[in-house]
Design an enzyme around this catalytic site. Structure first.
Site, PDB file in Angstrom:
ATOM      1  N   TYR A  34      35.663  44.561  65.024  1.00 14.86           N
ATOM      2  CA  TYR A  34      36.035  45.942  64.719  1.00 14.86           C
ATOM      3  C   TYR A  34      35.178  46.497  63.588  1.00 14.86           C
ATOM      4  O   TYR A  34      34.888  45.806  62.606  1.00 14.86           O
ATOM      5  CB  TYR A  34      37.510  46.012  64.307  1.00 14.86           C
ATOM      6  CG  TYR A  34      38.476  45.915  65.455  1.00 14.86           C
ATOM      7  CD1 TYR A  34      38.502  46.880  66.455  1.00 14.86           C
ATOM      8  CD2 TYR A  34      39.389  44.868  65.530  1.00 14.86           C
ATOM      9  CE1 TYR A  34      39.398  46.799  67.509  1.00 14.86           C
ATOM     10  CE2 TYR A  34      40.297  44.766  66.576  1.00 14.86           C
ATOM     11  CZ  TYR A  34      40.295  45.746  67.557  1.00 14.86           C
ATOM     12  OH  TYR A  34      41.186  45.668  68.603  1.00 14.86           O
ATOM     13  N   LYS A  43      63.392  28.081  49.748  1.00 14.96           N
ATOM     14  CA  LYS A  43      63.506  29.463  50.219  1.00 14.96           C
ATOM     15  C   LYS A  43      62.339  29.807  51.135  1.00 14.96           C
ATOM     16  O   LYS A  43      61.356  29.067  51.232  1.00 14.96           O
ATOM     17  CB  LYS A  43      63.545  30.414  49.025  1.00 14.96           C
ATOM     18  CG  LYS A  43      62.301  30.374  48.152  1.00 14.96           C
ATOM     19  CD  LYS A  43      62.435  31.280  46.939  1.00 14.96           C
ATOM     20  CE  LYS A  43      61.170  31.204  46.078  1.00 14.96           C
ATOM     21  NZ  LYS A  43      61.232  32.134  44.929  1.00 14.96           N
TER      22      LYS A  43
END
Length: 386
Positions: free
Chosen positions: A278, A47
């Site tokens: 940042y 999956k």
């Protein structure tokens, strides 16, 4: 001229971050589970695009290694896998959406039914199909409380087995704490599942609903390795196939599969009172050098890899992440490296290889599952197979 190619422009492979995926290692991990299981069948859980590594590349390797039974989460994943493996047995963990059942027959997918209402809807559909087989698996919840028939619903089904008149090739459950084998809950789940499944099978036989005994499935990667009492008939390893440690309290028993490397875009000199990134969270304390690497949270290298948590390896030297991770890049403090040890274009190990997944799990707080399934699609992917 460098980079000239006759390929479509969308397929041009520019220099940049690279994700190497060792398909031979996946095969070795699968074969280890096969050997451990002995008589029980070893399926494979593929999956989420084979845990982020590319189901189109991974599934054929597992098929060639002898795997015949596969598990995915959604119908769309099942249809994609059917196109890759025409003859495989494919189970869909999330079941069959109402009014979409025919697609399961058309693509020969087997839904895993998780409630009495799921069973009722599928029984109605199976009766409408007449002689056309409409098999479905059942999921008995044994304590995880995520998906599956509750204990009360299982009791109802045992008392009224005709609620499920269709072919049932498999009855399964899912372990909640197998990553810590000494947890009492793991053994309790095994025993609850075994008792519930056997009661249902006996009731189904007594009701004359067929002589074919459903196969029982409980073990994930960790469950396979705990001991044979968890093996039952069919196991479904996932994380261990892809190099993730199935356990949280012991060294990894499987081979590493991935190696993620970024490319240095720029190197700059810094000194106080400079800051990096940042929020100006990294304050420069002395003369130094900062390398900007072309991997960021848009590639699955999340902000939790930032200052104090993340690190990389450049030519055998460990260097820390400096400041916050940005969307497309992050910074490394390379002050301690020799001046000629790296430059623009140097490849930097970020995950796997000399940066073990288990170490990154400890420093970032992410699980191995997250580290793999978050891997982005901007990398140049290189699949190794001998």
């Amino acid at each position: 001229m460098a980079g000239m190619t006759d390929s479509p422009r969308s397929q041009i492979r520019f220099p940049g971050a690279e994700l190497e995926i060792d398909l031979d290692a996946i095969e070795r991990n699968y074969q280890r589970f096969v050997r451990t299981l002995g008589a029980a069948e070893c399926g494979a859980t593929v999956k989420a695009d084979a845990y982020g590594l590319g189901v189109a590349h991974v599934a054929p390797v597992l098929w060639d290694a002898g795997c015949r039974t596969f598990f995915v989460a959604t119908p769309a994943e099942g249809i994609e896998l059917r196109d890759i493996l025409p003859e495989a047995t494919i189970y869909i963990f999330n079941g069959a959406p109402r009014d979409w059942e025919y697609h399961f027959i058309e693509s020969r997918l087997i839904p895993v039914l998780n409630s009495l209402s799921d069973i009722s809807a599928w029984a109605t559909f199976a009766r409408a199909m007449g002689a056309t087989p409409a098999p479905a698996a059942l999921h008995f919840d044994s304590g995880m409380n995520r998906l599956g028939l509750s204990a009360a619903e299982v009791e109802t089904l045992v008392a009224e087995p005709h609620r499920a008149p269709f072919d049932i090739p498999c009855v399964m459950s899912h372990l909640a704490c197998a990553d810590k084998p000494d947890e009492d809950m793991t053994a309790r789940q095994r025993d609850r599942f075994a008792a519930a499944a056997e009661a249902f099978i006996e009731a189904r036989c007594d009701a004359g609903l067929g002589d074919d005994r459903p196969r029982l499935s409980l073990a994930n990667s960790a469950g396979i390795l705990i001991d044979e009492s968890y093996h039952f008939d069919l196991a479904r390893p996932g994380i261990g196939l892809y190099g993730g440690n199935p356990f949280t309290d012991r060294p990894s028993p499987v081979d590493n599969v991935i190696r993620l490397r970024g490319r240095i875009l720029q190197i700059r000199e810094v000194s106080p009172p400079d800051t990096v990134g940042y929020g100006a969270t990294h304050e420069v304390t002395g003369p130094g050098r900062i390398a900007t690497v072309d991997v960021g949270y848009g590639d699955g290298y999340l902000r939790c890899f930032g200052e104090g948590n993340g690190w990389a390896v450049i030519n055998g030297h460990r260097v820390p992440v400096a400041g916050r991770v940005s969307m497309d890049s992050h910074a490394l403090d390379i002050t301690a490296l020799p001046l000629d040890d790296c430059g623009v274009g140097t490849m930097v190990d970020l995950l796997g290889g000399p940066v073990p997944l288990d170490d990154v799990v400890k420093t970032t707080g992410l699980s191995g599952y997250e580290l793999l399934t978050l891997l982005g699609h901007r990398y140049n992917r290189v699949y190794k197979k001998t």
